[in-house]
Structure formats: structure tokens, C-alpha cells
Motif scaffolding. Structure first.
Motif, PDB file in Angstrom:
ATOM      1  N   LYS A 145      -0.276   0.971  -8.595  1.00  0.00           N
ATOM      2  CA  LYS A 145       0.315   1.352  -7.378  1.00  0.00           C
ATOM      3  C   LYS A 145      -0.356   2.638  -6.434  1.00  0.00           C
ATOM      4  O   LYS A 145      -0.269   2.333  -5.148  1.00  0.00           O
ATOM      5  N   THR A 151      -3.179   0.609  -4.496  1.00  0.00           N
ATOM      6  CA  THR A 151      -3.121  -0.504  -3.739  1.00  0.00           C
ATOM      7  C   THR A 151      -1.700  -0.436  -2.747  1.00  0.00           C
ATOM      8  O   THR A 151      -1.510  -0.778  -1.482  1.00  0.00           O
ATOM      9  N   GLY A 152      -1.053   0.717  -3.427  1.00  0.00           N
ATOM     10  CA  GLY A 152       0.330   0.946  -2.491  1.00  0.00           C
ATOM     11  C   GLY A 152       1.314   0.161  -2.741  1.00  0.00           C
ATOM     12  O   GLY A 152       2.499   0.299  -2.091  1.00  0.00           O
ATOM     13  N   ASP A 153       0.898  -0.824  -3.756  1.00  0.00           N
ATOM     14  CA  ASP A 153       2.137  -1.902  -3.928  1.00  0.00           C
ATOM     15  C   ASP A 153       2.190  -2.004  -5.613  1.00  0.00           C
ATOM     16  O   ASP A 153       1.103  -1.768  -6.450  1.00  0.00           O
TER      17      ASP A 153
END
Length: 107
Positions: free
Chosen positions: A92, A95-97
Motif C-alpha cells: 500500500k 502503490t497507494g492501493d
């Protein structure tokens, strides 16, 4: 020296070993742990664990693209992470996800 470290890590796929130590890479590079650590910090701007985790996240992303329905437990183990919590946190942050969000946005 950073080129040598990168080549060793990539060629041998050392990042897939969850028990990899700085001393392992130093021995393969023919130098000491302090020099390897200082080199990674200076050139890459990160710690040894962050350096390895970047490789692991990229490898996990490749695995997910190749097998989108692969179970998360298999992904983090195959990618060299020692546990699921670390895998989710590092993935996370990179990647931000979450892994699931990331793969769903690509299929």
C-alpha cells in the motif's frame, strides 16, 4: 558498487528470500555490511529493507498480473515477504492501493 549490488540481487533473485540479510549481499559483493548499507542509503535514498521491499512489491505485481486470482497468502510468500501484514503495509505504501485494489484496477 550500487551496480554490483543491483546485479547480484536481480541475477540471484535474492529479494525472494525472506531471511536475506545485509551480510549475505555483502559477502556476495566481496565487501562489508557497512559499505553495502551506506551505498544503498546514498544512491537509492532508502534503507536495506526498503530496497529489498521495492523489488518484492514489483515481483508481487508481476505475479498478480500473470495470475489475477492468486491467493494473497501465496503472493506474499512467493514475493519474499515474511508475513501478510508487512506485505499489505509495504504494498500500500508503494502503490497507494491494497493488493486487491491494485489488481482490480488493472483487469
Amino acid at each position: 558498487m550500487m551496480k554490483t549490488i543491483d546485479e547480484i540481487v536481480e541475477r540471484e533473485r535474492l529479494f525472494l528470500n525472506p531471511d536475506l540479510k545485509l551480510s549475505d549481499i555483502a559477502a556476495l559483493a566481496g565487501t562489508n555490511t557497512r559499505y553495502v548499507s551506506d551505498c544503498i542509503n546514498a544512491v537509492k535514498g532508502c534503507s536495506f529493507s526498503q530496497y529489498l521491499n521495492a523489488y518484492r512489491v514489483e515481483y508481487a505485481k508481476q505475479l498478480m498480473l500473470a495470475s489475477p486470482n492468486e491467493k494473497i497468502v501465496n503472493l506474499y510468500i512467493k514475493s519474499g515477504f515474511s508475513n501478510e501484514r508487512t506485505f499489505f503495509r509495504v504494498f500500500k505504501a508503494a502503490t497507494g492501493d491494497s493488493p486487491k485494489e491494485w489488481i482490480l484496477s488493472r483487469i
